[in-house]
Design a protein around this motif. Structure first.
Motif: not given
Length: 208
Positions: A14-27
């Protein structure tokens, strides 16, 4: 112990910037792992009858349906699926563990939503017989092969088809439903036809 690393991963992600594509996948995958852990813990608890106590309370069938539908409405809305509930049904009263029965109904509704096409409808039909309230959940989705219906309450059973591969899961949802209903001396039947849909009936003892 299983939850701790997943909680840490979620917190860090959740600390990773939202524009990083893999963020939502990990969540998404971390939340999915939490759901799998919940299923494993619940079925283990339900199978250990020596430590499991039902917390039974009275509730009307209409309220039980209303509360259960509310828990899955956001999933139906994402696919523009209408869950049609009966109106003006002369409801019977039940004495059940409300949380568990809601869990069972929510599991069935989630399956109906998951395997239904977008912009479709799921019908909930209520009726009663001599000693039971009957809840029928009907969808017009992908259906289940006739030869697999007898196995779907077995733990970890998954159909060998694109149906299972596309939607994932461990095959614990319906075994959990069956365990919950067994604890309430209730029954469940399933009728299904490929590409036409599935009807699930639950028979809950009437409180007298």
């Amino acid at each position: 112990e299983l939850r701790t690393p997943i909680t840490s991963i979620l917190a860090a992600t959740e600390t990773i910037p939202t524009e990083i594509p893999f963020r939502d996948i990990i969540i998404r995958q971390s939340l999915r792992m939490n759901e799998i852990i919940d299923d494993l813990l619940q079925i283990s608890m339900l199978e250990n009858n020596t430590v499991f106590n039902l917390q039974k309370e009275e509730i009307s069938l209409s309220d039980l349906i209303l509360f259960s539908v509310e828990t899955v409405k956001h999933l139906a809305d994402k696919k523009n699926i209408d869950i049609e509930q009966p109106k003006d049904f002369n409801c019977c009263n039940l004495k059940v563990d409300i949380s568990l029965i809601q869990n069972a109904l929510s599991n069935i509704l989630k399956n109906a939503i998951m395997y239904s096409n977008p912009n479709s409808k799921i019908n909930i039909i209520l009726s009663s017989q001599k000693d039971s309230c009957i809840i029928e959940i009907v969808d017009n989705g992908k259906g289940i092969k006739k030869e697999n219906i007898k196995n779907i309450f077995n733990r970890f059973f998954r159909e060998e088809s694109s149906r299972s591969r596309d939607y994932g899961g461990l095959g614990l949802g319906l075994p959990i439903v069956k365990k919950i209903l067994n604890l309430h001396n209730a029954d469940i039947t399933i009728d299904s036809e490929i590409d036409k849909g599935t009807s699930v009936k639950i028979f809950l003892p009437i409180q007298t």
